[in-house]
Design a protein around this motif. Structure first.
Motif, PDB file in Angstrom:
ATOM      1  N   GLU A 152       0.829  -1.202   0.000  1.00 53.40           N
ATOM      2  CA  GLU A 152       0.000   0.000   0.000  1.00 53.40           C
ATOM      3  C   GLU A 152       0.865   1.254   0.000  1.00 53.40           C
ATOM      4  O   GLU A 152       0.635   2.188  -0.778  1.00 53.40           O
ATOM      5  N   SER A 153       1.845   1.274   0.894  1.00 46.95           N
ATOM      6  CA  SER A 153       2.698   2.456   1.019  1.00 46.95           C
ATOM      7  C   SER A 153       3.488   2.714  -0.263  1.00 46.95           C
ATOM      8  O   SER A 153       3.682   3.871  -0.664  1.00 46.95           O
ATOM      9  N   ALA A 154       3.945   1.645  -0.913  1.00 47.00           N
ATOM     10  CA  ALA A 154       4.706   1.807  -2.148  1.00 47.00           C
ATOM     11  C   ALA A 154       3.828   2.379  -3.260  1.00 47.00           C
ATOM     12  O   ALA A 154       4.253   3.277  -4.006  1.00 47.00           O
ATOM     13  N   ILE A 155       2.602   1.886  -3.380  1.00 46.70           N
ATOM     14  CA  ILE A 155       1.692   2.383  -4.421  1.00 46.70           C
ATOM     15  C   ILE A 155       1.296   3.824  -4.126  1.00 46.70           C
ATOM     16  O   ILE A 155       1.210   4.656  -5.039  1.00 46.70           O
ATOM     17  N   GLU A 156       1.052   4.131  -2.852  1.00 46.12           N
ATOM     18  CA  GLU A 156       0.746   5.517  -2.473  1.00 46.12           C
ATOM     19  C   GLU A 156       1.889   6.445  -2.850  1.00 46.12           C
ATOM     20  O   GLU A 156       1.671   7.529  -3.400  1.00 46.12           O
ATOM     21  N   SER A 157       3.106   6.037  -2.534  1.00 48.59           N
ATOM     22  CA  SER A 157       4.271   6.868  -2.829  1.00 48.59           C
ATOM     23  C   SER A 157       4.429   7.051  -4.329  1.00 48.59           C
ATOM     24  O   SER A 157       4.787   8.142  -4.806  1.00 48.59           O
ATOM     25  N   LEU A 158       4.168   5.988  -5.090  1.00 50.87           N
ATOM     26  CA  LEU A 158       4.228   6.092  -6.546  1.00 50.87           C
ATOM     27  C   LEU A 158       3.259   7.146  -7.047  1.00 50.87           C
ATOM     28  O   LEU A 158       3.621   8.012  -7.861  1.00 50.87           O
ATOM     29  N   ALA A 159       2.020   7.096  -6.562  1.00 51.54           N
ATOM     30  CA  ALA A 159       1.002   8.035  -7.031  1.00 51.54           C
ATOM     31  C   ALA A 159       1.333   9.470  -6.636  1.00 51.54           C
ATOM     32  O   ALA A 159       1.271  10.389  -7.464  1.00 51.54           O
ATOM     33  N   GLU A 160       1.693   9.678  -5.370  1.00 47.83           N
ATOM     34  CA  GLU A 160       1.972  11.036  -4.902  1.00 47.83           C
ATOM     35  C   GLU A 160       3.206  11.613  -5.578  1.00 47.83           C
ATOM     36  O   GLU A 160       3.229  12.778  -5.979  1.00 47.83           O
ATOM     37  N   ASN A 161       4.245  10.806  -5.707  1.00 50.97           N
ATOM     38  CA  ASN A 161       5.477  11.301  -6.308  1.00 50.97           C
ATOM     39  C   ASN A 161       5.401  11.396  -7.818  1.00 50.97           C
ATOM     40  O   ASN A 161       6.240  12.063  -8.433  1.00 50.97           O
ATOM     41  N   ALA A 259      -5.853   8.867  -4.291  1.00 47.52           N
ATOM     42  CA  ALA A 259      -7.233   8.388  -4.392  1.00 47.52           C
ATOM     43  C   ALA A 259      -7.531   7.908  -5.810  1.00 47.52           C
ATOM     44  O   ALA A 259      -8.217   6.895  -6.001  1.00 47.52           O
ATOM     45  N   ALA A 260      -7.033   8.638  -6.799  1.00 47.84           N
ATOM     46  CA  ALA A 260      -7.239   8.217  -8.183  1.00 47.84           C
ATOM     47  C   ALA A 260      -6.635   6.844  -8.420  1.00 47.84           C
ATOM     48  O   ALA A 260      -7.264   5.964  -9.028  1.00 47.84           O
ATOM     49  N   MET A 261      -5.421   6.625  -7.941  1.00 47.51           N
ATOM     50  CA  MET A 261      -4.775   5.332  -8.131  1.00 47.51           C
ATOM     51  C   MET A 261      -5.531   4.226  -7.407  1.00 47.51           C
ATOM     52  O   MET A 261      -5.744   3.133  -7.957  1.00 47.51           O
ATOM     53  N   ALA A 262      -5.961   4.499  -6.174  1.00 44.09           N
ATOM     54  CA  ALA A 262      -6.695   3.493  -5.402  1.00 44.09           C
ATOM     55  C   ALA A 262      -7.975   3.082  -6.114  1.00 44.09           C
ATOM     56  O   ALA A 262      -8.298   1.892  -6.224  1.00 44.09           O
ATOM     57  N   MET A 263      -8.707   4.058  -6.624  1.00 49.11           N
ATOM     58  CA  MET A 263     -10.005   3.771  -7.245  1.00 49.11           C
ATOM     59  C   MET A 263      -9.841   3.119  -8.611  1.00 49.11           C
ATOM     60  O   MET A 263     -10.646   2.265  -9.004  1.00 49.11           O
ATOM     61  N   LEU A 264      -8.821   3.477  -9.340  1.00 46.81           N
ATOM     62  CA  LEU A 264      -8.579   2.843 -10.632  1.00 46.81           C
ATOM     63  C   LEU A 264      -8.131   1.397 -10.475  1.00 46.81           C
ATOM     64  O   LEU A 264      -8.500   0.531 -11.279  1.00 46.81           O
ATOM     65  N   LEU A 265      -7.335   1.114  -9.447  1.00 45.67           N
ATOM     66  CA  LEU A 265      -6.877  -0.247  -9.203  1.00 45.67           C
ATOM     67  C   LEU A 265      -7.932  -1.099  -8.499  1.00 45.67           C
ATOM     68  O   LEU A 265      -7.860  -2.332  -8.527  1.00 45.67           O
ATOM     69  N   ARG A 291       0.370  -3.014 -12.305  1.00 50.84           N
ATOM     70  CA  ARG A 291      -0.592  -2.186 -13.026  1.00 50.84           C
ATOM     71  C   ARG A 291      -0.429  -0.722 -12.663  1.00 50.84           C
ATOM     72  O   ARG A 291      -0.566   0.164 -13.518  1.00 50.84           O
ATOM     73  N   ALA A 292      -0.154  -0.435 -11.395  1.00 48.51           N
ATOM     74  CA  ALA A 292       0.057   0.948 -10.977  1.00 48.51           C
ATOM     75  C   ALA A 292       1.241   1.560 -11.714  1.00 48.51           C
ATOM     76  O   ALA A 292       1.181   2.719 -12.160  1.00 48.51           O
ATOM     77  N   LEU A 293       2.313   0.809 -11.876  1.00 44.87           N
ATOM     78  CA  LEU A 293       3.477   1.305 -12.599  1.00 44.87           C
ATOM     79  C   LEU A 293       3.142   1.542 -14.073  1.00 44.87           C
ATOM     80  O   LEU A 293       3.615   2.508 -14.674  1.00 44.87           O
ATOM     81  N   ARG A 294       2.313   0.670 -14.639  1.00 49.34           N
ATOM     82  CA  ARG A 294       1.918   0.857 -16.040  1.00 49.34           C
ATOM     83  C   ARG A 294       1.084   2.119 -16.200  1.00 49.34           C
ATOM     84  O   ARG A 294       1.319   2.926 -17.109  1.00 49.34           O
ATOM     85  N   LEU A 295       0.100   2.309 -15.324  1.00 52.04           N
ATOM     86  CA  LEU A 295      -0.736   3.512 -15.398  1.00 52.04           C
ATOM     87  C   LEU A 295       0.102   4.773 -15.219  1.00 52.04           C
ATOM     88  O   LEU A 295      -0.081   5.760 -15.933  1.00 52.04           O
ATOM     89  N   ALA A 296       1.023   4.738 -14.260  1.00 54.78           N
ATOM     90  CA  ALA A 296       1.872   5.905 -14.024  1.00 54.78           C
ATOM     91  C   ALA A 296       2.762   6.181 -15.229  1.00 54.78           C
ATOM     92  O   ALA A 296       2.979   7.340 -15.599  1.00 54.78           O
TER      93      ALA A 296
END
Length: 328
Positions: A152-161, A259-265, A291-296
């Protein structure tokens, strides 16, 4: 680099992203953000009192922090402006790669993606290795996180950063050239080092770091929301209820890309005792990180395309205005 139309800054933008993809970060001794960090560390020891020492009046600490921030910002702006002016007389074929080299340190997509991938690779070895890799990516205490919490923390950091390290620097480059990107990077670094409520690192930042935190909030306001939009475009669907989810975080900006990343995933993301995003979602799995890395990654390309379009449109509008007949 003026007078050559929009294609010059457009090429600079893509050149910087290409350098980032191919070469990654410059050595620490040559990295402008490292230099910013050294100044902020030096100044921070002078504006923030030791946690056990008298803190002084809030107004005094706030003013000291604001003045130290402004002094650093002025230096950064002047250096970036001088660098840009030195490149302007050069032929574009020389100026573009040099300007791209100067812009590159203001963004860091390859490093961000690599660090998030490293967390997932660490989890494949053991939870302790995953935690250790996550500790290089976030500032929070990771010792009590389970596997899902680490992910969770890694995906959050990906989205915010994604916003802080890519979209926002490009946004400010489009608006204000190299000085704009450099100023944003300074403000974001200052917030990361000074923008804490209460004590951190043996010093009290409650008032000394408040100006830095607010400056970053202002400069990140639009890019954070643009990042959420880019993620939605990357997944080719609109996010219903994003606004209410984004408001759940203490940060006025960080909640939007997270939030966008959480809801899309379709997963839930949160910080224990602080906030929970998309609470009806499932716990994130390894495939969600991929998938989060692909979207980013798609969002990075879209941000560059949007920036290029904005530069072209601005140049076209300027040309059209210059050709309008003058009233007699």
């Amino acid at each position: 680099m003026t007078g050559d139309g929009a294609w010059v800054p457009i090429l600079v933008l893509w050149c910087a992203l290409s350098i980032d993809r191919l070469l990654g970060e410059p050595p620490a001794r040559l990295h402008p953000v490292v230099w910013m960090g050294r100044y902020l560390s030096w100044a921070g020891r002078r504006i923030a009192p030791a946690d056990h020492a008298p803190h002084g009046g809030p107004a005094t600490r706030f003013l000291a922090g604001a003045l130290a921030w402004a002094a650093g910002a002025c230096i950064v702006l002047w250096v970036a402006w001088a660098g840009q002016r030195l490149l302007e007389p050069l032929t574009p074929w020389i100026a573009v790669p040099l300007a791209g080299t100067l812009l590159k340190p203001m963004l860091a997509w390859r490093m961000l993606a690599s660090e998030v991938q490293a967390v997932e690779q660490g989890l494949a070895v053991s939870l302790d290795v995953g935690r250790e890799r996550l500790g290089r990516l976030v500032s929070r205490d990771v010792s009590g996180l389970d596997e899902h919490g680490v992910r969770e923390s890694a995906i959050e950091s990906l989205a915010e950063n994604l916003s802080d390290s890519v979209v926002a620097p490009l946004f400010w480059f489009v608006l204000a050239g190299l000085p704009g990107a450099a100023l944003y990077r300074f403000a974001n670094t200052a917030d990361a080092m000074w923008g804490y409520r209460g004590a951190r690192g043996g010093r009290n930042w409650e008032w000394a770091g408040k100006f830095a935190a607010r400056a970053d909030d202002v400069l990140s306001w639009v890019p954070a929301r643009v990042t959420a939009l880019l993620l939605a475009l990357a997944d080719r669907r609109w996010i219903i209820g994003l606004h209410s989810q984004a408001r759940r975080t203490p940060s006025p900006n960080g909640g939007w890309p997270m939030a966008a990343m959480a809801m899309l995933l379709g997963v839930r993301l949160g910080k224990p005792g602080v906030y929970l995003l998309n609470e009806s979602g499932r716990l994130p799995a390894k495939a969600d990180t991929t998938r989060a890395l692909r979207l980013a990654g798609v969002a990075v390309v879209l941000s560059a395309l949007a920036g290029s379009l904005a530069l072209w449109a601005s140049d076209a509008t300027t040309d059209a205005a210059m050709t309008l007949p003058m009233p007699r």
